[in-house]
Motif scaffolding. Sequence first.
Motif, PDB file in Angstrom:
ATOM      1  N   ASP A 284      -0.188 -15.224   4.590  1.00  0.00           N
ATOM      2  CA  ASP A 284      -0.052 -15.927   3.309  1.00  0.00           C
ATOM      3  C   ASP A 284      -0.172 -17.436   3.482  1.00  0.00           C
ATOM      4  O   ASP A 284      -0.659 -18.143   2.610  1.00  0.00           O
ATOM      5  CB  ASP A 284       1.312 -15.625   2.664  1.00  0.00           C
ATOM      6  CG  ASP A 284       1.436 -14.156   2.281  1.00  0.00           C
ATOM      7  OD1 ASP A 284       0.392 -13.475   2.220  1.00  0.00           O
ATOM      8  OD2 ASP A 284       2.574 -13.701   2.065  1.00  0.00           O
TER       9      ASP A 284
ATOM     10  N   ASP B 290      -8.335  -9.212  10.536  1.00  0.00           N
ATOM     11  CA  ASP B 290      -9.166 -10.377  10.225  1.00  0.00           C
ATOM     12  C   ASP B 290     -10.361 -10.459  11.164  1.00  0.00           C
ATOM     13  O   ASP B 290     -10.275 -10.067  12.323  1.00  0.00           O
ATOM     14  CB  ASP B 290      -8.323 -11.643  10.355  1.00  0.00           C
ATOM     15  CG  ASP B 290      -9.048 -12.858   9.858  1.00  0.00           C
ATOM     16  OD1 ASP B 290      -8.923 -13.155   8.657  1.00  0.00           O
ATOM     17  OD2 ASP B 290      -9.745 -13.518  10.660  1.00  0.00           O
TER      18      ASP B 290
ATOM     19  N   LEU C 299       1.119  -9.157  13.029  1.00  0.00           N
ATOM     20  CA  LEU C 299       0.616 -10.275  12.227  1.00  0.00           C
ATOM     21  C   LEU C 299       0.571  -9.841  10.765  1.00  0.00           C
ATOM     22  O   LEU C 299      -0.344  -9.141  10.344  1.00  0.00           O
ATOM     23  CB  LEU C 299      -0.784 -10.662  12.693  1.00  0.00           C
ATOM     24  CG  LEU C 299      -0.980 -10.806  14.214  1.00  0.00           C
ATOM     25  CD1 LEU C 299      -2.451 -11.057  14.524  1.00  0.00           C
ATOM     26  CD2 LEU C 299      -0.109 -11.923  14.772  1.00  0.00           C
TER      27      LEU C 299
ATOM     28  N   GLY D 245       3.885 -12.477   5.496  1.00  0.00           N
ATOM     29  CA  GLY D 245       4.907 -13.510   5.464  1.00  0.00           C
ATOM     30  C   GLY D 245       5.403 -13.915   6.828  1.00  0.00           C
ATOM     31  O   GLY D 245       5.795 -15.059   7.041  1.00  0.00           O
TER      32      GLY D 245
HETATM   33  P1  ADP Z   1       3.386  -7.146   5.731  1.00  0.00           P
HETATM   34  O1  ADP Z   1       3.799  -6.273   6.871  1.00  0.00           O
HETATM   35  O2  ADP Z   1       4.022  -8.505   5.740  1.00  0.00           O
HETATM   36  O3  ADP Z   1       3.432  -6.449   4.434  1.00  0.00           O
HETATM   37  P2  ADP Z   1       0.593  -6.705   6.372  1.00  0.00           P
HETATM   38  O4  ADP Z   1       0.720  -6.180   7.749  1.00  0.00           O
HETATM   39  O5  ADP Z   1       0.207  -5.738   5.310  1.00  0.00           O
HETATM   40  O6  ADP Z   1       1.868  -7.530   5.962  1.00  0.00           O
HETATM   41  O7  ADP Z   1      -0.449  -7.921   6.376  1.00  0.00           O
HETATM   42  C1  ADP Z   1      -0.721  -8.646   5.211  1.00  0.00           C
HETATM   43  C2  ADP Z   1      -1.640  -9.808   5.542  1.00  0.00           C
HETATM   44  O8  ADP Z   1      -2.816  -9.272   6.134  1.00  0.00           O
HETATM   45  C3  ADP Z   1      -2.053 -10.579   4.318  1.00  0.00           C
HETATM   46  O9  ADP Z   1      -1.945 -11.970   4.597  1.00  0.00           O
HETATM   47  C4  ADP Z   1      -3.519 -10.185   4.140  1.00  0.00           C
HETATM   48  O10 ADP Z   1      -4.277 -11.248   3.626  1.00  0.00           O
HETATM   49  C5  ADP Z   1      -3.937  -9.869   5.549  1.00  0.00           C
HETATM   50  N1  ADP Z   1      -5.036  -8.909   5.621  1.00  0.00           N
HETATM   51  C6  ADP Z   1      -5.054  -7.621   5.235  1.00  0.00           C
HETATM   52  N2  ADP Z   1      -6.262  -7.060   5.443  1.00  0.00           N
HETATM   53  C7  ADP Z   1      -7.024  -8.032   5.984  1.00  0.00           C
HETATM   54  C8  ADP Z   1      -8.384  -8.108   6.413  1.00  0.00           C
HETATM   55  N3  ADP Z   1      -9.206  -7.064   6.339  1.00  0.00           N
HETATM   56  N4  ADP Z   1      -8.830  -9.291   6.898  1.00  0.00           N
HETATM   57  C9  ADP Z   1      -8.014 -10.355   6.978  1.00  0.00           C
HETATM   58  N5  ADP Z   1      -6.740 -10.357   6.587  1.00  0.00           N
HETATM   59  C10 ADP Z   1      -6.248  -9.214   6.097  1.00  0.00           C
END
Ligand code: ADP
Length: 609
Positions: free
Chosen positions: A440, A561, A414, A417
Amino acid sequence: MVLIAGVDIGNNTTEVAVAEVNDRGEATFRGQSLVRTIGIKGTMRNVSGIIDALDQALQPLQIPRKELAGVLLNEATPVIGDVAMETITETVITESAMIGHNPTTPGGMGLGTGITRSIADLGTASTDQEYIVIVSRETNFQLAADLLNQAVNRGVRINGAIVQLDDGVLIHNRLSQPIPIVDEVRYVDRVPVGMFAAVEVASVGRSIEKLSNPYDIATLFNLEADQTRNIVPIARALTGVRSAVVIKTPRGDIQERRIPAGSLTLIGDKATVQVPVDEGAEVIMDKVDEVQPLTEIRAEPGTNVGGMFETVRRVMADLTNQPVGEILVQDIIAVDTLVPQQVQGNLAGEYALGNAVGLAAMVQTQKLPMQMLARKLQEEIQVPVTVAGVEAEMAIHGALTTPGTKAPLAILDLGGGSTDASLIQESGVVRSTHLAGAGDMVTLLIDKELGLDDLDLAERIKFYPLAKVETLFHLRHEDGSVEFFDAPMDPRLFGRVVVMSELGPQPLPVQDPIGRVAEVRRKAKEKVFVRNSLRALAGVAPGGNIRLIDFVTLVGGSSLDFEIPKMISDVLLEYGVVTGRANVRGSQGPRNAVATGLVLTSAGTGYGS
Ligand code: ADP
Ligand code: MG
């Protein structure tokens, strides 16, 4: 013994895992890091972020970057998810039929009806009529109250007032006979005079009852069945507000108008179907399921969706040096939302909730740019760089380091994008899928539905629970618990709904009650992640049957989350699937799965020797 680093470039986050690999191909992890991705995933701009992440991971080990034997990149097919909103209905008032709004301090209480008349003309008002008086900014509250009291003394029946300034309470306090007063009606000059009108103000903490009910409006205004149908949008727009005015004008009309929103063409391996965006998310997503596997999605040129598709493809084409024609939109997710919209023809800046469809689209390109990125990075750091594995497959190898897991296993990644899934069979065969829409999009939905126009704030609303500041010394958290403080809070927080961010309570610029804000937040998460988890797992499950999956682990930022994992786990339970958050290497939680997987799969292929 050699040192290698796995690098996962995501849309939001770049993660690194560093390990020592011995000559038997066994990896011992020594460090990790996480930085914000610079530029769009899979493009040249990523390089500086990657170098920064490598240095951060190596820093505690006191090992210089050039001593790495190799850097492994995920095969991040550059994916751009773009999210957009398509409004499909709007409320239009012709001839000023309604004012319904939420001034913070209306005056008086109750319902009043009468003929609209300017306060300047009150001296000639008849005692046989009932009136609703219009007070523009030229008449100050003291004079307004005096004129109203004089008229009442003369026997004129005044049942309500419509006031331009924020003077409702001031006027009300000076009246000999209380009446409901709606104030802050900015365009009071557009209110027609000599028309039958109704004014309603509810007591503090309640919303109006009569003018939000079509049949009560019909009763007050003597409407026929046909006319009643026409005022339904008025009643809807007035639901939940504390004060309202409805005026009957000869041709006055309020309409809910559908805005042509264009259509999508879904091109699948077996079929091609067209679906109008204004049919709503359910219909769109049913069709998307129907034509799986999808090869391309096109949007009607000259519409908002068409524009969004064009932007996404052009950005991707520029970034990857490819012709626009070679870039295809490969997946979309659509979500129904309600967004506050200014009512056309409004009198007081009224808003009504309009239906909208939120869309996230995903574009994929060829492998090429990844190789270019690897070469560029290699030049910069003078360490061999290889593109070592597909992200979703690497993620599952990383997830399998979670204590208590073994193949067969499915994961949901999760991210920001995209939502990805992969499934590893006992035989080691891996299937994976890649879908538009993740964290996002949740942030965008929160931003739009609350009308914030501030993505950072929307992101914080997503991350943290809410609270209500009830006095300067205590606040009530959204779960009902109360927290007391020794020192007073900033007076500007008084009475406000706040988000409990890392910076302390931060006020939200909305009038909505805490329950509604929480509801918007939860619904946004549910709409995106529940749907996408099911779509993604169906994409990798044998025969598309999720019931054949026993265990799912969650990885990626959005699985941190505070609500999303439970939502997914609840819905998957209905399919008999056990769901939990990964704990990569027993220490990293749901983070670092792809980077860890890259190191592990490469270690086994002779890196150390
Ligand atoms: P990607 O692999 O696409 O770079 P990530 O695995 O880093 O993405 O996840 C990014 C998403 O996770 C973003 O939408 C961000 O808002 C959400 N996110 C990161 N930390 C938290 C958290 N502690 N609580 C809720 N959402 C989170
Ligand atoms: Mg990721």
